[in-house]
Design an enzyme around this catalytic site. Structure first.
Site, short mmCIF file in Angstrom:
data_model
loop_
_atom_site.label_atom_id
_atom_site.label_comp_id
_atom_site.label_asym_id
_atom_site.label_seq_id
_atom_site.Cartn_x
_atom_site.Cartn_y
_atom_site.Cartn_z
CD GLU A 188 -11.88 5.59 4.32
OE1 GLU A 188 -11.38 4.70 5.01
OE2 GLU A 188 -11.31 6.13 3.36
CE LYS B 151 -2.33 4.94 7.18
NZ LYS B 151 -3.66 5.27 7.68
NE ARG C 33 -2.48 1.07 3.56
CZ ARG C 33 -3.15 0.79 4.68
NH1 ARG C 33 -4.40 0.37 4.62
NH2 ARG C 33 -2.59 0.92 5.86
C1 LIG Z 1 -8.96 6.65 6.40
C2 LIG Z 1 -8.64 5.29 6.88
N1 LIG Z 1 -9.44 4.27 6.51
C3 LIG Z 1 -9.19 3.02 6.90
C4 LIG Z 1 -8.12 2.72 7.73
C5 LIG Z 1 -7.88 1.30 8.13
O1 LIG Z 1 -6.79 0.75 7.46
P1 LIG Z 1 -5.91 -0.39 8.12
O2 LIG Z 1 -6.84 -1.47 8.48
O3 LIG Z 1 -4.93 -0.77 7.08
O4 LIG Z 1 -5.28 0.23 9.32
C6 LIG Z 1 -7.25 3.74 8.12
C7 LIG Z 1 -6.05 3.50 8.91
O5 LIG Z 1 -5.94 3.11 9.98
C8 LIG Z 1 -7.53 5.06 7.70
O6 LIG Z 1 -6.74 6.07 8.08
#
Ligand SMILES: Cc1ncc(COP(=O)(O)O)c(C=O)c1O
Length: 346
Positions: free
Chosen positions: A226, A190, A88
């Site tokens: 989300e 990210k 990622r």
């Molecule tokens: C915006 C957002 N969505 C979803 C997640 C969940 O991703 P992950 O399960 O890889 O931590 C995160 C991070 O924690 C995030 O910052």
């Protein structure tokens, strides 16, 4: 007097929160013109020096990851699915014109820094060591263009629960005023700027007593994307719904793990699809999933027109998901998906 290097960290393991505790060291590597990453090294944790003209400071050219190391019931230390974070970070880097870090280099950096700070990993069931890899454009740029040099840093911090009160049933505000990301923007990356943009909506939500913000899709405001720091799921009967990876949400590692647990262990029908606000308001159970939040129940959802109470304590299926995920991470249950990467600390 004890040598500073052999001094035990003074940490109150019983009262960890999700905040930064400085540790012994961090990893640093650089990439100069030409795009080749140089071999990195472990350096003492501390401030770094940057040009005021650095790309990251002026144009937000930065990406990051969030992952955890755990001490397990088998008295081992493991990383949870670090290859997914490596991949990622590569795709986030590509979106922001940052030279991607080779997967092997990423894994090596994460392993080295966890080993060097092993005494900061909380004991079993007390928390985890949060790992934060970041890449910044550190070369000077005045016009809007990619930086010519980059810095990769990995730092760590022991952490406890993300939300106050262990595992509260979250009260979530659906915002109609702010989008997290633009349609065809950087939602799947990210990117540090995504989080800067989410601070104001989160501040407003917290001032009104909400725990987190639920963002709608910028192109179709009937659909949920989300939360600010986690993916979301709704359960109705035997069907688990979660927003599909259409480009505006982060492809969460915990999201992917939840989907596999749902299909392979719990035998649920999983749909990665368009999910409406109404789907959330009428669900049997709603929860969020992320590395930081783990799996957390959503107890109340408030829109501009409505406020619906879903639960006052964690629903049975949410509890199942949380337990299965944590039991795999802590080696209390067989790692049937081959998700754990044990570290040899001795
Ligand atoms: C915006 C957002 N969505 C979803 C997640 C969940 O991703 P992950 O399960 O890889 O931590 C995160 C991070 O924690 C995030 O910052």
């Amino acid at each position: 007097m004890k040598d500073i290097d052999v001094m035990e960290p003074q940490i109150d393991w019983d009262n960890l929160t999700f905040s930064h505790t400085p540790t012994r060291s961090m990893y640093r590597a650089t990439c100069d013109e030409g795009g080749e990453w140089q071999e990195g090294s472990i350096i003492p944790f501390g401030n770094i020096e940057l040009s005021p003209v650095a790309g990251v400071l002026n144009y937000g050219q930065g990406v990051f990851e969030g992952m955890k190391a755990f001490r397990t019931a088998k008295d081992r230390t493991i990383l949870f699915r670090p290859e997914m974070n490596a991949k990622r970070l590569q795709s986030s880097a590509k979106r922001l014109c940052i030279p991607p870090i080779p997967e092997e280099m990423f894994l090596e950096a994460v392993e080295q820094i966890v080993k060097d700070n092993a005494d900061y990993i909380p004991p079993l069931d007390k928390g985890s060591l949060y790992i934060r890899p970041v890449i910044w454009g550190t070369g000077p740029v005045l016009g809007v263009k990619p930086s010519r040099s980059y810095t990769f840093i990995v730092y760590v911090s022991p952490v406890g629960h993300y939300f106050q009160g262990e595992i509260p049933c979250l009260h979530i505000k659906v915002t109609n005023f702010y989008h997290r990301v633009a349609h065809k923007g950087t939602g799947a990356a990210k990117a540090i700027g995504n989080y800067a943009a989410s601070l104001y909506p989160l501040k407003l939500a917290k001032e009104h007593g909400f725990n987190e913000v639920m963002y709608l899709n910028a192109q179709n405001e009937n659909l949920v994307d989300e939360l600010g720091a986690a993916n979301v799921f709704t359960l109705k009967g035997d069907t688990l719904l979660t927003p599909g990876l259409s480009g505006s949400i982060l492809p969460g590692v915990t999201r992917d793990s939840t989907i596999q647990i749902a299909r392979e262990i719990l035998g649920l029908d999983v749909k990665e699809t368009d999910v409406t606000v109404d789907d959330f308001l009428t669900a049997d159970e709603v929860f969020c999933a992320g590395t930081a939040v783990v799996i957390c129940p959503i107890g109340r959802i408030t829109t501009d027109d409505d406020s619906v109470e879903l639960c006052t304590e964690m629903g049975p299926m949410t509890a199942n998901f949380r337990k299965i995920l944590k039991d795999i991470q802590l080696e209390r249950r067989e790692d049937v998906f081959d998700w754990l990467r044990p570290l040899d600390l001795y």
